[in-house]
Design an enzyme around this catalytic site. Structure first.
Site, PDB file in Angstrom:
ATOM      1  N   ARG A 223     -44.548 -39.045  43.296  1.00 24.80           N
ATOM      2  CA  ARG A 223     -44.414 -37.584  43.248  1.00 24.80           C
ATOM      3  C   ARG A 223     -44.941 -36.992  44.553  1.00 24.80           C
ATOM      4  NH1 ARG A 223     -41.199 -38.021  40.019  1.00 24.80           N
ATOM      5  NH2 ARG A 223     -41.087 -37.282  37.885  1.00 24.80           N
ATOM      6  N   HIS A 271     -35.192 -37.064  46.819  1.00 25.00           N
ATOM      7  CA  HIS A 271     -35.571 -37.447  45.450  1.00 25.00           C
ATOM      8  C   HIS A 271     -34.396 -38.124  44.719  1.00 25.00           C
ATOM      9  CE1 HIS A 271     -38.455 -36.407  41.908  1.00 25.00           C
ATOM     10  NE2 HIS A 271     -37.751 -37.506  41.635  1.00 25.00           N
TER      11      HIS A 271
HETATM   12  P1  NDP Z   1     -45.830 -46.249  34.223  1.00 21.78           P
HETATM   13  O1  NDP Z   1     -46.551 -45.270  33.402  1.00 21.78           O
HETATM   14  O2  NDP Z   1     -45.047 -47.319  33.550  1.00 21.78           O
HETATM   15  O3  NDP Z   1     -46.851 -46.969  35.222  1.00 21.78           O
HETATM   16  C1  NDP Z   1     -47.867 -46.291  35.883  1.00 21.78           C
HETATM   17  C2  NDP Z   1     -48.734 -47.299  36.628  1.00 21.78           C
HETATM   18  O4  NDP Z   1     -49.690 -46.575  37.414  1.00 21.78           O
HETATM   19  C3  NDP Z   1     -49.531 -48.211  35.701  1.00 21.78           C
HETATM   20  O5  NDP Z   1     -49.591 -49.506  36.222  1.00 21.78           O
HETATM   21  C4  NDP Z   1     -50.933 -47.591  35.712  1.00 21.78           C
HETATM   22  O6  NDP Z   1     -51.972 -48.519  35.516  1.00 21.78           O
HETATM   23  C5  NDP Z   1     -51.000 -47.068  37.133  1.00 21.78           C
HETATM   24  N1  NDP Z   1     -51.978 -45.994  37.263  1.00 21.78           N
HETATM   25  C6  NDP Z   1     -51.965 -44.768  36.668  1.00 21.78           C
HETATM   26  N2  NDP Z   1     -53.044 -44.057  37.027  1.00 21.78           N
HETATM   27  C7  NDP Z   1     -53.770 -44.852  37.851  1.00 21.78           C
HETATM   28  C8  NDP Z   1     -54.986 -44.690  38.541  1.00 21.78           C
HETATM   29  N3  NDP Z   1     -55.711 -43.560  38.444  1.00 21.78           N
HETATM   30  N4  NDP Z   1     -55.432 -45.716  39.309  1.00 21.78           N
HETATM   31  C9  NDP Z   1     -54.721 -46.867  39.399  1.00 21.78           C
HETATM   32  N5  NDP Z   1     -53.554 -47.078  38.762  1.00 21.78           N
HETATM   33  C10 NDP Z   1     -53.082 -46.085  37.995  1.00 21.78           C
HETATM   34  O7  NDP Z   1     -44.885 -45.399  35.202  1.00 21.78           O
HETATM   35  P2  NDP Z   1     -43.471 -45.820  35.828  1.00 21.78           P
HETATM   36  O8  NDP Z   1     -43.637 -47.088  36.556  1.00 21.78           O
HETATM   37  O9  NDP Z   1     -42.404 -45.751  34.789  1.00 21.78           O
HETATM   38  O10 NDP Z   1     -43.214 -44.603  36.830  1.00 21.78           O
HETATM   39  C11 NDP Z   1     -44.136 -44.296  37.866  1.00 21.78           C
HETATM   40  C12 NDP Z   1     -43.784 -42.944  38.496  1.00 21.78           C
HETATM   41  O11 NDP Z   1     -42.636 -43.065  39.336  1.00 21.78           O
HETATM   42  C13 NDP Z   1     -43.372 -41.841  37.524  1.00 21.78           C
HETATM   43  O12 NDP Z   1     -44.509 -41.244  36.936  1.00 21.78           O
HETATM   44  C14 NDP Z   1     -42.630 -40.873  38.428  1.00 21.78           C
HETATM   45  O13 NDP Z   1     -43.519 -39.921  38.963  1.00 21.78           O
HETATM   46  C15 NDP Z   1     -42.108 -41.754  39.555  1.00 21.78           C
HETATM   47  N6  NDP Z   1     -40.641 -41.829  39.587  1.00 21.78           N
HETATM   48  C16 NDP Z   1     -39.983 -41.413  40.720  1.00 21.78           C
HETATM   49  C17 NDP Z   1     -38.614 -41.484  40.786  1.00 21.78           C
HETATM   50  C18 NDP Z   1     -37.864 -41.102  42.016  1.00 21.78           C
HETATM   51  O14 NDP Z   1     -36.619 -41.054  41.998  1.00 21.78           O
HETATM   52  N7  NDP Z   1     -38.517 -40.838  43.116  1.00 21.78           N
HETATM   53  C19 NDP Z   1     -37.806 -41.993  39.661  1.00 21.78           C
HETATM   54  C20 NDP Z   1     -38.590 -42.431  38.534  1.00 21.78           C
HETATM   55  C21 NDP Z   1     -39.968 -42.333  38.515  1.00 21.78           C
HETATM   56  P3  NDP Z   1     -52.237 -49.198  34.055  1.00 21.78           P
HETATM   57  O15 NDP Z   1     -50.994 -49.974  33.743  1.00 21.78           O
HETATM   58  O16 NDP Z   1     -53.381 -50.077  34.290  1.00 21.78           O
HETATM   59  O17 NDP Z   1     -52.468 -48.070  33.094  1.00 21.78           O
HETATM   60  C1  OXD Z   2     -38.326 -39.561  37.264  1.00 24.05           C
HETATM   61  C2  OXD Z   2     -37.760 -39.069  38.503  1.00 24.05           C
HETATM   62  O1  OXD Z   2     -39.486 -39.322  36.980  1.00 24.05           O
HETATM   63  O2  OXD Z   2     -36.524 -39.052  38.633  1.00 24.05           O
HETATM   64  O3  OXD Z   2     -37.610 -40.260  36.533  1.00 24.05           O
HETATM   65  O4  OXD Z   2     -38.494 -38.682  39.418  1.00 24.05           O
END
Ligand code: NDP
Ligand code: OXD
Length: 308
Positions: A223, A271
């Protein structure tokens, strides 16, 4: 009972069509044209206008149309009783991995520089960077980060990962929350695939850039609010980092006058790293809707305390 589709700057008609293709009996309305707000029990949202959900007294569940849920978590007007869910879809996951792989290879092979040279009819050989001398560090090893890390290992790259809790991923050296500095010291190409939360906002800042192994490249794909934009500009100008690939921004669309546009060291995409495919997500959304109606535990429920 009706399903509400709410979005700003996104046409929700393809989502409505996909939902109806999967189940023609559904009753679906697209905000702001809602005939009876009391009938809405489930909403599917993307960049919704703040407070919009106040109009629907019988709302029980809201699903993000994507993987990220920060837009919902940050809306205090959503009652505590409303369940928030998100989309976890195979193509969304593999598209993200493809995007990151492309960005990494583009950096290692200087592809974007060759595109600019061609515009000037310029023949200037730049050798590929040695991939064995680079390590890609993925911040966030959830649905997207884990798959991305695994795919990068398959093409022979050195990969590390950092997440809140311990992860075991074949071929990937992983670090936990309190080991951020060790993770950064081992990483040249840092990929932010964290969710946006109060703990991760502004995480891509000057202090972090200084701790990376050099030369360093930043790929920001989670983000926009993860990145402190002024710090990136300073770090590029001061050669603390070599270059960056950015897909997400604090303000989207990125304003025409934004200083990032003219920087040769920044590759910008609008994005598009990974975008939910309506047909793919329709099945998942309907499954969760039916679970809600039948009182069965829904899938991919967001932990509101954790914020993701
Ligand atoms: P998940 O919720 O599956 O994974 C999040 C990961 O981040 C987990 O491994 C979690 O750790 C880790 N995490 C969260 N907070 C912390 C912290 N404070 N310190 C260390 N690690 C942390 O999310 P997704 O993989 O599905 O998606 C990730 C992000 O990608 C979305 O939230 C979105 O913002 C972004 N996104 C962007 C897109 C784009 O087109 N640019 C498209 C889709 C998504 P743990 O497993 O240990 O809890
Ligand atoms: C998502 C994105 O969160 O598109 O899926 O950014």
């Amino acid at each position: 009972m009706s399903i509400l589709l709410v979005a700003q700057r996104r046409d929700m008609t393809p989502v409505k069509e996909a939902l109806l293709k999967a189940d023609p009996n559904l009753d679906i309305e697209i905000w702001p044209n809602v005939s009876d707000p009391k009938r809405i029990t489930f909403a599917i949202a993307w960049n919704h206008p703040k407070d919009v959900f106040k109009q629907y007294p019988n709302l029980r569940m809201i699903s993000s149309l994507g993987a990220g849920v920060d837009h919902l978590i940050n809306d205090d007007s959503i009652p505590e009783s409303v369940t928030i869910t998100r989309v976890v879809a195979p193509t969304l996951t593999s598209d993200m991995s493809d995007y990151v792989m492309t960005a990494v290879l583009n950096y290692l092979r200087s592809t974007h520089i060759f595109y600019r040279q061609q515009e000037r009819n310029e023949w200037n050989m730049i050798l590929a960077k040695d991939k064995k001398a680079h390590t890609i560090g993925i911040m966030g090893l959830g649905e997207l980060g884990r798959r991305t890390a695994t795919d990068l290992v398959k093409i022979g790259l050195n990969v590390t990962g950092w997440a809140r809790t311990k992860k075991e991923i074949d071929g990937v050296k992983t670090f936990t929350g309190d080991q951020l500095d060790q993770f950064l010291a081992a990483t040249n190409i840092v990929v932010c695939l964290l969710p946006l939360t109060s703990k991760t906002e502004d995480i891509l800042n000057l202090e972090l850039f200084k701790k990376l192994k050099k030369p360093a490249h930043v790929i920001s794909v989670g983000r926009g609010k993860h990145l402190v934009e002024e710090d990136l500009i300073y770090a590029l100008d001061a050669d603390i980092i070599d270059s960056a690939t950015l897909d997400v921004f604090r303000e989207e669309p990125l304003p025409e006058s934004h200083p990032f546009w003219n920087r040769k060291k920044i590759v910008i995409t609008p994005h598009i790293a990974s975008v939910s495919d309506p047909d793919e997500v329709a099945e998942l959304l309907i499954d969760n809707y039916k679970r809600m109606l039948s009182g069965i535990q829904q899938r991919h429920i967001v932990d509101k305390n954790r914020e993701y």
